[in-house]
Design an enzyme around this catalytic site. Structure first.
Site, mmCIF file in Angstrom:
data_model
loop_
_atom_site.group_PDB
_atom_site.id
_atom_site.type_symbol
_atom_site.label_atom_id
_atom_site.label_comp_id
_atom_site.label_asym_id
_atom_site.label_seq_id
_atom_site.Cartn_x
_atom_site.Cartn_y
_atom_site.Cartn_z
ATOM 1 N N TYR A 91 -44.828 66.474 117.613
ATOM 2 C CA TYR A 91 -45.138 65.875 119.270
ATOM 3 C C TYR A 91 -45.793 65.680 120.024
ATOM 4 C CZ TYR A 91 -39.845 65.585 118.964
ATOM 5 O OH TYR A 91 -38.077 65.448 118.237
ATOM 6 N N ASN A 135 -37.437 65.084 123.652
ATOM 7 C CA ASN A 135 -36.795 66.351 123.558
ATOM 8 C C ASN A 135 -37.600 67.482 123.346
ATOM 9 O OD1 ASN A 135 -33.406 65.810 124.043
ATOM 10 N ND2 ASN A 135 -34.274 67.401 122.462
ATOM 11 N N GLU A 137 -36.723 70.543 123.055
ATOM 12 C CA GLU A 137 -36.385 71.499 123.852
ATOM 13 C C GLU A 137 -37.554 71.832 124.618
ATOM 14 O OE1 GLU A 137 -34.091 71.315 121.098
ATOM 15 O OE2 GLU A 137 -35.677 72.393 120.204
ATOM 16 N N ASN A 194 -37.072 58.278 120.543
ATOM 17 C CA ASN A 194 -37.086 59.929 119.795
ATOM 18 C C ASN A 194 -35.403 60.268 119.503
ATOM 19 O OD1 ASN A 194 -37.419 63.129 118.474
ATOM 20 N ND2 ASN A 194 -35.530 62.983 120.027
ATOM 21 N N GLU A 195 -34.527 59.713 118.552
ATOM 22 C CA GLU A 195 -33.422 60.390 118.738
ATOM 23 C C GLU A 195 -32.351 58.902 119.070
ATOM 24 O OE1 GLU A 195 -32.424 63.995 118.716
ATOM 25 O OE2 GLU A 195 -32.448 64.380 116.469
ATOM 26 N N GLU A 290 -36.390 64.874 110.826
ATOM 27 C CA GLU A 290 -36.290 66.383 110.878
ATOM 28 C C GLU A 290 -35.420 66.460 110.018
ATOM 29 O OE1 GLU A 290 -35.811 66.638 114.836
ATOM 30 O OE2 GLU A 290 -37.073 65.085 115.954
ATOM 31 N N TYR A 356 -38.486 80.033 116.270
ATOM 32 C CA TYR A 356 -37.404 78.525 115.525
ATOM 33 C C TYR A 356 -37.339 79.353 114.679
ATOM 34 C CZ TYR A 356 -35.668 74.375 115.818
ATOM 35 O OH TYR A 356 -34.688 73.360 115.662
#
Ligand SMILES: *[C@@H]1O[C@H](CO)[C@@H](O)[C@H](O)[C@H]1NC(C)=O
Ligand SMILES: *[C@@H]1O[C@H](CO)[C@@H](O)[C@H](O)[C@H]1NC(C)=O
Length: 988
Positions: A91, A135, A137, A194-195, A290, A356
């Site tokens: 990203y 996104n 996070e 994204n999504e 993903e 993560y």
């Protein structure tokens, strides 16, 4: 990666779609699509091709922006390459590189070129996902702070938004374009947005329609920037959104995000996604953009160590293998290496660590999950028929009381091979299931295992791949219940590495007319039995550490248990595949280079490492990290050596005892404080969709402040008798604030994990008519919210006051002042970026930077701390002298009583590398990489200590911790270049 709240809905939708298998799979001719005028990266319905070669793309997600040490990218990327993977996915965070609208920062740690170059050097392709929205996070989900002032909906075709993102996509697009594979670079694929899967109307209700115009605008902008490699999307579930990309893809997080209840919270794996994929995108490969590699964690969460208990190697066995049952031919693991939310990069739902629970930990060490991934990736990379195989049957085999789901994949193109993926139907099955399996082979149906009384054994939370009619070079494996790690033909001999669980029996049959003597060269011969017929040789093993069987000079079979299997590496020698080698080494084998007759190996070791090298005879000498490696011939004609790791002791500073200096960092509450240089908060209009009731706008982003700590000062003339100050203030999850009336402390809101806003009421005294009062509010800013839905403006949720009022009487407002980081969007420190600093006095002055002469500051340790409510700023220096040739990752670990409201920001050599909230947690250990820490010389650590306690607050401990000691490492790591302290003109 998506919100957990949204995830549930997505999972449900996905489960609803996991339909039955088509009764007959169409075989069809291979059709190579030509993408966008280039023919380097193409695809058909099964897989991608790169340079004309059909490839499995196995990729790991890595975020360059979460690692501000350019020389460490190669370390991560070599580790990904060593898995047998061939790609990484990244990203790019728009808000970080265009902090001030129209001004791009692609310099220093924000330069993408060193990452692309490192990927090329490591031999990996790169998949680039630049947004505009990511996104991830991250603060704003990648959207820039100034975007809060751009009116209307974001992430659709609203012209205000278009004007905002177009310059960014043009800027980043050109950088991506020149690094494409068609231009000699590593970039093979790109993902816009994204999504892009769920959408909103302006009123916040769900919009059933995606914005097709926005999608076209994005694709056009990518093309205009010169991007010619294929585009793909990552639908949050198989919902058929954004189908205008070249190749449709989707995301999947099957194990969920419940770190508190390891494994018992796992849902059963869905039968498979293949048919859903086929319904939506029958002409393109099954692409999972993903796939769960771990989990996020939030303020007040469990820690990533706890998450790893839920999402370790078992997860990779059960769920990753279930994606192979779905014929997934591009698989990207999110995250492979998470890194750090340094410099306030996190969204409010996360903290400084973005570990993560990934296969590669935040401190870059390898977890067991890494080694499990390596077994699987290596198998897929030597199994080309997998790429044209599709599921043809899925059944629940119930024998001996066991419920086992078996998915049978059949190679539609080669029309010979089959792959059977076996798992427990119920993931919560906690017993080891024993049964036999009927498999289809070229020799008819066979019930395996065949010899003796053996049974197939499947432990709880495990999954296995059983193969039939599998060619390992010239050797035809009729079937194998042992899993294949890899195989190579080396000097005419076929070497096959098989593995299983310790103590189980495994059976492998090869088709051969030769009558072989089964020659057990290593391991106990009693663990091997066999049966020869005129057409086949069936071998059965009890799996132990390592059994080596020679079948004449033709075949060498290794049977190893899982732990020993972890030690095998299959490097691409000279980054090519032309010299076949298999190497058993220890912790990490990074690279293999062959020149002259020497095979030069590099990697990392801990403890004594046993090497075994299976290589052609043309290799006559070996080196390990440049030194010679003495080897001797084994009884099965491979080379064996031993290496004793040297990890020199180093002197670590004792941070509890170094000489700490401190100053008060809240001069604002002293009577004569002059805030005239602050920004006057006098806007009466906000573009924000949520309008406040305040007489002037008190939203930090309206004045250009988007990170760290924010200070507000309201100047009033008392009417007389004011006795209450009420406010509604917002800062994001886990935020807190403290409030003063002149120098009088009114109180604090210590916060807790979830609340992102507070309605507070504070008692005022001595507001005598005509007297001057300044209400000072220090608040935490936890990052901008994400905007997961298309059209949503969630990231604009304000940080600041949306309402305030007085009780008793109403004073006359003179004006409000506000500050965050010095300069706001016109920030000072180009090298460390706009998000790195917050608004505390000491940070505005630059006192967090190295090189400041603090000799006149008073001495005090953060273990003594602040005596009342307030903020103090601490500095200390220490030296490190870490030798070359080792990798010694470190962290700053701090602790305080869990009941104490204490907020700490940690700066190492000027880089914000930790945000600690004592009463919320959970993070207490803050990894700081080499390159931020100076491993050869002086370091400056600075801490802001904000006590929200009447009686003060202090740290109980502070340590610089050596997290692991490895010999090897990536080589020279240069320190990230950034300026030292300089007097800041105009700083207040
Ligand atoms: C675009 O921005 C302008 C100026 O701020 C504003 O007046 C207009 O309403 C915005 N358009 C939309 C669709 O929100
Ligand atoms: C297997 O599945 C069947 C049908 O769902 C169920 O009745 C049975 O109890 C299961 N057996 C075990 C051992 O879980």
């Amino acid at each position: 990666m998506i919100y957990s709240t949204v995830l549930k809905a997505a999972l449900l939708a996905a489960a609803a779609q996991a339909a039955v298998i088509p009764s007959s799979s169409p075989s069809g001719l291979r059709v190579r699509q030509i993408g966008n005028g280039q023919d380097v990266v193409t695809w058909d319905k099964y897989s991608f091709y790169v340079d004309g070669e059909r490839v499995m793309i196995y990729s790991g997600e890595v975020h360059p922006f979460r690692n501000p040490v350019q020389d460490l990218h190669l370390d991560i990327l070599q580790k990904v390459k060593a898995l047998g993977f061939n790609a990484v996915s990244v990203y790019i965070h728009w808000g970080l590189v265009e902090y001030e609208r129209g001004k791009f920062n692609w310099d220093g740690v924000f330069d993408l070129q060193p990452f692309f170059d490192a990927a090329k050097a490591a031999g990996l392709w790169v998949i680039v996902r630049p947004g505009p929205y990511i996104n991830g996070e991250s603060t704003g989900g990648g959207l820039p702070g100034w975007g809060v002032r751009v009116e209307g909906q974001w992430r659709n075709s609203n012209a205000n938004y278009t004007a905002a993102w177009e310059p960014y996509i043009s800027s980043v697009g050109k950088i991506i374009a020149k690094n494409q594979i068609t231009k000699g670079g590593p970039v093979i694929l790109t993902q816009p947005e994204n999504e892009y899967s769920a959408f909103m109307y302006p009123d916040g209700s769900l919009n059933p329609d995606e914005d097709l115009l926005y999608e076209k605008q994005l694709l056009d902008a990518f093309a205009d920037a010169g991007i010619e490699v294929p585009t793909f999307c990552n639908d949050a579930w198989i919902g058929g959104h954004f189908l205008s990309v070249d190749v449709y893809g989707y995301d999947n997080y099957p194990a969920g995000f419940d770190c508190l209840n390891p494994i018992t919270s796992w849902p059963d794996p869905p039968d498979y996604f293949y048919s859903s994929h086929n319904d939506v995108a029958p002409n393109t490969p099954n692409l999972i953009a993903e796939f769960q590699g771990g989990s996020f964690d939030s303020w007040g969460g469990t820690t990533f160590e706890q998450c790893y208990k839920d999402l370790g190697p078992e997860m990779v066995r059960v769920y990753n293998k279930n994606t192979y049952a779905s014929a997934t031919h591009l698989l990207n693991i999110y995250m492979m290496y998470g890194g750090t939310n340094w410099g306030h990069l996190s969204h409010p739902g996360g903290y400084s660590s973005y570990d993560y629970a990934a296969a590669i930990a935040e401190d870059r060490t390898l977890r067991e999950k890494y080694y499990e991934l390596k077994l699987q990736a290596n198998f897929l990379m030597v199994s080309p028929a997998y790429l044209t195989s599709v599921p043809v049957d899925v059944r629940n085999l119930a024998t001996n009381g066991s419920n086992i789901t078996i998915t049978e994949l059949w190679d539609e193109v080669g029309k010979n091979q089959r792959f059977y993926i076996l798992r427990q139907t119920k993931v919560q099955e906690f017993t080891n299931s024993k049964f036999k399996v009927d498999v289809q082979t070229s020799a008819g149906q066979i019930t395996v295992p065949q010899l003796g009384n053996a049974v197939y054994s499947l432990p709880a939370q495990d999954s296995k791949i059983l193969i039939t009619d599998y060619p390992a070079g010239p050797v035809d494996i009729l079937y194998s219940t042992l899993e294949v790690l890899t195989w190579k033909v080396i000097d005419g001999k076929t070497v096959i590495i098989l593995y299983g669980n310790t103590g189980e029996s495994g059976e492998t049959a090869i088709l051969t007319k030769t009558s072989y003597k089964v020659d057990v060269r290593s391991g106990k011969s009693s663990t091997v039995s066999s049966k020869q017929t005129s057409t086949s040789l069936t071998l059965q093993f009890v799996v132990g550490e390592q059994t080596v069987v020679a079948l004449g000079d033709d075949i060498l079979l290794y049977v190893v248990d899982r732990v020993n299997a972890y030690n095998f590496w299959v490097p691409d020698v000279n980054l090519k595949k032309d010299l076949p080698v298999i190497i058993k080494a220890g912790y990490l084998l990074r690279t293999a280079t062959f020149s002259g007759n020497t095979l030069a190996l590099t990697g990392d070791t801990n403890g004594t490492t046993v090497f075994e090298v299976i290589a052609p005879k043309s290799v006559q000498a070996y080196t390990w990290n440049g030194g010679s490696l003495d080897v001797s011939l084994t009884r099965w004609e491979t080379q064996e050596g031993r290496y004793r790791t040297k990890t020199p002791r180093v002197d670590m500073p004792d941070l509890a005892r170094v000489k700490w200096k401190y100053i008060n960092s809240l001069p604002e509450i002293s009577g004569n404080y002059d805030d005239s240089k602050w920004v006057t908060a006098d806007n009466t209009y906000t573009p924000n969709p949520t309008k406040p009731t305040t007489p002037v706008i008190l939203y930090a982003s309206d004045y250009g402040f988007h990170s760290g700590n924010i200070l507000w000062r309201g100047h009033f003339t008392a009417s007389g008798g004011e006795n209450l100050f009420n406010l509604t203030i917002q800062g994001g999850n886990a935020f807190g604030y403290s409030i003063w009336d002149n120098d009088k402390y009114l109180g604090s809101f210590a916060g807790s994990a979830v609340p992102s806003a507070d309605n507070g009421s504070y008692v005022l005294t001595e507001w005598i008519k005509g007297s001057s009062h300044v209400i000072t509010i220090l608040q935490d800013h936890m990052g901008l919210e994400q905007s997961w839905f298309g059209g949503q403006e969630n990231f604009k949720l304000s940080r600041g006051l949306s309402d305030y009022s007085f009780g008793g009487a109403t004073p006359i407002l003179k004006h409000w002042k506000v500050t965050g980081n010095l300069g706001g969007e016109k920030f000072v420190d180009w090298a460390r970026g706009g998000l790195n600093e917050g608004g505390l006095f000491a940070v505005r002055k630059g006192y967090h930077l190295p090189g400041l002469d603090d000799s006149l500051w008073a001495s005090k340790s953060p273990l003594k701390g602040v005596t009342g409510p307030g903020v103090e700023f601490y500095r200390a220096t220490f030296d490190l002298n870490i030798p070359d040739g080792v990798d010694y990752p470190m962290s700053v670990d701090i602790g305080s009583s869990a009941t104490l409201a204490l907020r700490v920001e940690i700066y190492v050599n000027g880089w914000q590398f930790g945000k600690y909230i004592g009463n919320i947690g959970p993070q207490k250990s803050f990894p700081v990489p080499q390159g931020i820490l100076n491993y050869k010389g002086e370091n400056t650590i600075a801490l802001s200590l904000w006590s929200l306690e009447d009686n003060g607050a202090a740290l109980e401990s502070i340590d610089l911790v050596l997290r692991s000691q490895l010999e090897g490492g990536v080589g020279t790591v240069k320190n990230s270049v950034a300026p030292d302290f300089e007097e800041r003109p105009g700083a207040y």
